[in-house]
Design a protein around this motif. Structure first.
Motif, PDB file in Angstrom:
ATOM      1  N   LYS A 182      83.059 -73.775 -32.848  1.00 35.87           N
ATOM      2  CA  LYS A 182      84.011 -72.994 -32.050  1.00 35.87           C
ATOM      3  C   LYS A 182      83.361 -71.713 -31.532  1.00 35.87           C
ATOM      4  CE  LYS A 182      88.696 -71.116 -32.187  1.00 35.87           C
ATOM      5  NZ  LYS A 182      89.897 -70.889 -33.037  1.00 35.87           N
ATOM      6  N   GLY A 183      83.471 -71.499 -30.223  1.00 34.26           N
ATOM      7  CA  GLY A 183      82.933 -70.284 -29.615  1.00 34.26           C
ATOM      8  C   GLY A 183      81.478 -70.399 -29.194  1.00 34.26           C
ATOM      9  N   LEU A 184      80.806 -71.506 -29.555  1.00 32.81           N
ATOM     10  CA  LEU A 184      79.404 -71.659 -29.181  1.00 32.81           C
ATOM     11  C   LEU A 184      79.280 -72.162 -27.743  1.00 32.81           C
ATOM     12  CD1 LEU A 184      77.778 -73.350 -32.318  1.00 32.81           C
ATOM     13  CD2 LEU A 184      78.080 -70.913 -31.823  1.00 32.81           C
ATOM     14  N   LYS A 185      78.254 -71.717 -27.068  1.00 34.98           N
ATOM     15  CA  LYS A 185      77.936 -72.263 -25.759  1.00 34.98           C
ATOM     16  C   LYS A 185      77.049 -73.483 -25.981  1.00 34.98           C
ATOM     17  CE  LYS A 185      78.241 -67.945 -23.127  1.00 34.98           C
ATOM     18  NZ  LYS A 185      77.505 -66.997 -22.238  1.00 34.98           N
ATOM     19  N   ILE A 186      77.551 -74.630 -25.583  1.00 31.18           N
ATOM     20  CA  ILE A 186      76.832 -75.876 -25.855  1.00 31.18           C
ATOM     21  C   ILE A 186      76.304 -76.462 -24.555  1.00 31.18           C
ATOM     22  CG2 ILE A 186      77.020 -78.209 -26.810  1.00 31.18           C
ATOM     23  CD1 ILE A 186      79.208 -77.163 -28.637  1.00 31.18           C
ATOM     24  N   ARG A 187      74.997 -76.627 -24.482  1.00 27.87           N
ATOM     25  CA  ARG A 187      74.387 -77.228 -23.299  1.00 27.87           C
ATOM     26  C   ARG A 187      74.765 -78.700 -23.197  1.00 27.87           C
ATOM     27  NH1 ARG A 187      70.199 -75.410 -26.051  1.00 27.87           N
ATOM     28  NH2 ARG A 187      69.331 -77.540 -26.117  1.00 27.87           N
ATOM     29  N   LYS A 188      74.704 -79.216 -21.996  1.00 28.28           N
ATOM     30  CA  LYS A 188      75.079 -80.609 -21.756  1.00 28.28           C
ATOM     31  C   LYS A 188      74.199 -81.566 -22.550  1.00 28.28           C
ATOM     32  CE  LYS A 188      76.073 -83.860 -18.023  1.00 28.28           C
ATOM     33  NZ  LYS A 188      76.069 -84.072 -16.548  1.00 28.28           N
ATOM     34  N   ASN A 189      72.915 -81.236 -22.707  1.00 26.85           N
ATOM     35  CA  ASN A 189      71.973 -82.115 -23.410  1.00 26.85           C
ATOM     36  C   ASN A 189      71.701 -81.649 -24.839  1.00 26.85           C
ATOM     37  OD1 ASN A 189      70.588 -79.804 -22.734  1.00 26.85           O
ATOM     38  ND2 ASN A 189      68.679 -80.856 -22.218  1.00 26.85           N
ATOM     39  N   ALA A 190      72.595 -80.834 -25.380  1.00 25.69           N
ATOM     40  CA  ALA A 190      72.376 -80.274 -26.721  1.00 25.69           C
ATOM     41  C   ALA A 190      72.462 -81.355 -27.800  1.00 25.69           C
ATOM     42  CB  ALA A 190      73.401 -79.189 -27.004  1.00 25.69           C
ATOM     43  N   VAL A 191      71.699 -81.161 -28.866  1.00 26.28           N
ATOM     44  CA  VAL A 191      71.806 -82.010 -30.048  1.00 26.28           C
ATOM     45  C   VAL A 191      72.979 -81.485 -30.870  1.00 26.28           C
ATOM     46  CG1 VAL A 191      70.678 -82.783 -32.174  1.00 26.28           C
ATOM     47  CG2 VAL A 191      69.349 -82.534 -30.062  1.00 26.28           C
ATOM     48  N   LEU A 192      73.981 -82.326 -31.074  1.00 26.76           N
ATOM     49  CA  LEU A 192      75.210 -81.892 -31.744  1.00 26.76           C
ATOM     50  C   LEU A 192      75.122 -81.981 -33.262  1.00 26.76           C
ATOM     51  CD1 LEU A 192      77.837 -83.621 -29.428  1.00 26.76           C
ATOM     52  CD2 LEU A 192      76.784 -81.363 -29.191  1.00 26.76           C
ATOM     53  N   ALA A 193      74.321 -82.914 -33.748  1.00 21.70           N
ATOM     54  CA  ALA A 193      74.231 -83.094 -35.199  1.00 21.70           C
ATOM     55  C   ALA A 193      72.926 -83.794 -35.551  1.00 21.70           C
ATOM     56  CB  ALA A 193      75.419 -83.905 -35.707  1.00 21.70           C
ATOM     57  N   HIS A 194      72.555 -83.662 -36.814  1.00 20.32           N
ATOM     58  CA  HIS A 194      71.427 -84.412 -37.370  1.00 20.32           C
ATOM     59  C   HIS A 194      71.973 -85.366 -38.429  1.00 20.32           C
ATOM     60  CE1 HIS A 194      68.336 -81.024 -36.387  1.00 20.32           C
ATOM     61  NE2 HIS A 194      68.545 -81.815 -35.350  1.00 20.32           N
ATOM     62  N   GLU A 195      71.453 -86.585 -38.425  1.00 23.65           N
ATOM     63  CA  GLU A 195      71.786 -87.519 -39.503  1.00 23.65           C
ATOM     64  C   GLU A 195      70.541 -87.735 -40.344  1.00 23.65           C
ATOM     65  OE1 GLU A 195      74.025 -91.685 -40.502  1.00 23.65           O
ATOM     66  OE2 GLU A 195      73.299 -91.377 -38.456  1.00 23.65           O
ATOM     67  N   VAL A 196      70.680 -87.563 -41.640  1.00 22.85           N
ATOM     68  CA  VAL A 196      69.547 -87.676 -42.557  1.00 22.85           C
ATOM     69  C   VAL A 196      69.809 -88.807 -43.539  1.00 22.85           C
ATOM     70  CG1 VAL A 196      68.100 -86.476 -44.236  1.00 22.85           C
ATOM     71  CG2 VAL A 196      69.142 -85.189 -42.348  1.00 22.85           C
ATOM     72  N   LEU A 197      68.793 -89.629 -43.740  1.00 27.12           N
ATOM     73  CA  LEU A 197      68.847 -90.691 -44.743  1.00 27.12           C
ATOM     74  C   LEU A 197      67.913 -90.311 -45.876  1.00 27.12           C
ATOM     75  CD1 LEU A 197      69.653 -93.592 -45.663  1.00 27.12           C
ATOM     76  CD2 LEU A 197      67.587 -94.372 -44.495  1.00 27.12           C
ATOM     77  N   ILE A 198      68.446 -90.316 -47.093  1.00 28.46           N
ATOM     78  CA  ILE A 198      67.660 -89.994 -48.274  1.00 28.46           C
ATOM     79  C   ILE A 198      67.672 -91.199 -49.214  1.00 28.46           C
ATOM     80  CG2 ILE A 198      67.384 -88.460 -50.269  1.00 28.46           C
ATOM     81  CD1 ILE A 198      66.995 -87.017 -47.634  1.00 28.46           C
ATOM     82  N   THR A 199      66.494 -91.661 -49.591  1.00 31.10           N
ATOM     83  CA  THR A 199      66.391 -92.725 -50.592  1.00 31.10           C
ATOM     84  C   THR A 199      64.967 -92.741 -51.109  1.00 31.10           C
ATOM     85  OG1 THR A 199      66.827 -95.075 -51.031  1.00 31.10           O
ATOM     86  CG2 THR A 199      65.938 -94.536 -48.860  1.00 31.10           C
ATOM     87  N   GLY A 200      64.520 -93.904 -51.587  1.00 30.40           N
ATOM     88  CA  GLY A 200      63.160 -94.035 -52.096  1.00 30.40           C
ATOM     89  C   GLY A 200      62.799 -95.496 -52.200  1.00 30.40           C
ATOM     90  N   SER A 201      61.588 -95.759 -52.629  1.00 32.86           N
ATOM     91  CA  SER A 201      61.171 -97.143 -52.825  1.00 32.86           C
ATOM     92  C   SER A 201      62.162 -97.840 -53.749  1.00 32.86           C
ATOM     93  CB  SER A 201      59.776 -97.197 -53.433  1.00 32.86           C
ATOM     94  OG  SER A 201      58.835 -96.576 -52.579  1.00 32.86           O
ATOM     95  N   PRO A 202      62.565 -99.064 -53.431  1.00 30.40           N
ATOM     96  CA  PRO A 202      63.576 -99.764 -54.243  1.00 30.40           C
ATOM     97  C   PRO A 202      63.244 -99.805 -55.723  1.00 30.40           C
ATOM     98  CG  PRO A 202      63.158-100.973 -52.227  1.00 30.40           C
ATOM     99  CD  PRO A 202      62.148 -99.870 -52.261  1.00 30.40           C
ATOM    100  N   GLU A 203      61.972-100.034 -56.032  1.00 29.84           N
ATOM    101  CA  GLU A 203      61.583-100.144 -57.441  1.00 29.84           C
ATOM    102  C   GLU A 203      61.850 -98.841 -58.196  1.00 29.84           C
ATOM    103  OE1 GLU A 203      59.302-103.035 -54.991  1.00 29.84           O
ATOM    104  OE2 GLU A 203      59.735-100.879 -54.866  1.00 29.84           O
ATOM    105  N   HIS A 204      61.534 -97.709 -57.545  1.00 29.66           N
ATOM    106  CA  HIS A 204      61.735 -96.433 -58.223  1.00 29.66           C
ATOM    107  C   HIS A 204      63.213 -96.053 -58.280  1.00 29.66           C
ATOM    108  CE1 HIS A 204      60.208 -92.745 -59.966  1.00 29.66           C
ATOM    109  NE2 HIS A 204      61.050 -92.046 -59.203  1.00 29.66           N
ATOM    110  N   MET A 205      63.961 -96.367 -57.226  1.00 29.83           N
ATOM    111  CA  MET A 205      65.393 -96.066 -57.233  1.00 29.83           C
ATOM    112  C   MET A 205      66.098 -96.821 -58.360  1.00 29.83           C
ATOM    113  SD  MET A 205      65.854 -93.792 -54.927  1.00 29.83           S
ATOM    114  CE  MET A 205      67.635 -93.713 -54.824  1.00 29.83           C
ATOM    115  N   LYS A 206      65.626 -98.042 -58.656  1.00 29.39           N
ATOM    116  CA  LYS A 206      66.239 -98.823 -59.733  1.00 29.39           C
ATOM    117  C   LYS A 206      65.916 -98.239 -61.107  1.00 29.39           C
ATOM    118  CE  LYS A 206      66.362-103.207 -57.212  1.00 29.39           C
ATOM    119  NZ  LYS A 206      65.782-104.574 -57.060  1.00 29.39           N
ATOM    120  N   LYS A 207      64.800 -97.516 -61.193  1.00 26.95           N
ATOM    121  CA  LYS A 207      64.428 -96.900 -62.477  1.00 26.95           C
ATOM    122  C   LYS A 207      65.314 -95.696 -62.794  1.00 26.95           C
ATOM    123  CE  LYS A 207      59.509 -98.155 -62.285  1.00 26.95           C
ATOM    124  NZ  LYS A 207      58.132 -97.612 -62.180  1.00 26.95           N
TER     125      LYS A 207
END
Length: 264
Positions: free
Chosen positions: A67-92
């Motif tokens: 709210k109140g920001l001046k937003i350019r037509k080609n502005a990036v509105l958000a970032h999406e981040v994926l966080i994980t790891g190698s399947p083998e380590h995530m299972k540990k």
């Protein structure tokens, strides 16, 4: 970032330039759409941060933050981040360690995105896919301006720097290692995969229609051949009849002539 080792951390960040794409990302992360390749029997294990469980809640935070920001037509509105790891380590890791890992990543990302909690739009942990992972959506707002470039940068090397920072400040303490810098290993974001699947379905549908059209053309060709054969046979029969009739007429004329000029 996977270089034949089983303990790599995985950090991916992408830009969202339109609100409809932001809503689509929220629908996926909050499991409010039909998502392919998930185990719906495990979806009840998914977790969403309090106050971030519906698209309306997340969009209200978004509208309030910009709210109140001046937003350019080609502005990036958000970032999406994926966080994980190698399947083998995530299972540990235990579930408690999963949550600690994702929470540490979220805290680091909030600081990276201006340090304001209001810039966090969505924080979801998914257990219903092959490897547990977290999706985190944030507004790239720094000093009351949308500034994706100030976070991700314009140079290709900035992503490598971010991956190193993520490893050093977050992933390292959970037993992960960093992938080889500038590795050629490629990862497909869900939206890319979704587009590929959509294109595949479109191609498959087009192929099916083409097969139907091909079958129709073959049938029409067969019918045309049958009609042509029939016409040719009819024509031959007519020719035979005309020839027979002509011969008979000639014979009759010859007979008449012979009668007329018979010697007396």
């Amino acid at each position: 970032m996977d270089d034949n080792n089983n303990d790599k951390c995985i950090f991916r960040i992408s830009k969202i330039n339109e609100q409809r794409h932001l809503r689509a990302a929220l629908a996926h992360n909050l499991r409010l759409e039909n998502t392919p390749n998930i185990n719906t029997e495990l979806s009840h294990k998914n977790m969403h941060a309090n106050g971030y469980s519906t698209i309306d809640e997340c969009m209200r935070r978004y509208q309030s933050s910009i709210k109140g920001l001046k937003i350019r037509k080609n502005a990036v509105l958000a970032h999406e981040v994926l966080i994980t790891g190698s399947p083998e380590h995530m299972k540990k890791l235990t579930k408690h360690e999963h949550i600690a890992y994702f929470n540490a990543a979220a805290r680091w990302l909030i600081q990276l995105h201006g340090g304001e909690l209001s810039n966090l739009l969505c924080f979801s942990v998914h257990y219903d896919e092959s490897t547990v992972h977290a999706h985190i959506l944030l507004i790239p707002k720094i000093n009351n301006k949308l500034n994706s470039r100030g976070i991700i940068g314009g140079a290709r090397g900035r992503l490598s720097e971010l991956q190193t920072e993520f490893y050093e400040r977050v992933a390292k303490r959970f037993g992960f290692t960093r992938g080889i810098k500038n590795s050629r290993a490629k990862h497909q974001h869900y939206s890319e995969l979704k587009n590929l699947r959509s294109n595949l379905r479109t191609t498959a549908n087009s192929l099916a229609l083409a097969k139907v059209e091909h079958a129709k053309i073959i049938d029409e060709l067969d019918n045309s051949k049958k009609v042509l054969t029939h016409v040719q046979n009819e024509l031959k029969q007519i020719q035979r009849l005309e020839y027979t009739a002509l011969k008979a007429r000639i014979a009759q004329l010859e007979q008449n002539i012979s009668r007329t000029y018979r010697p007396r």
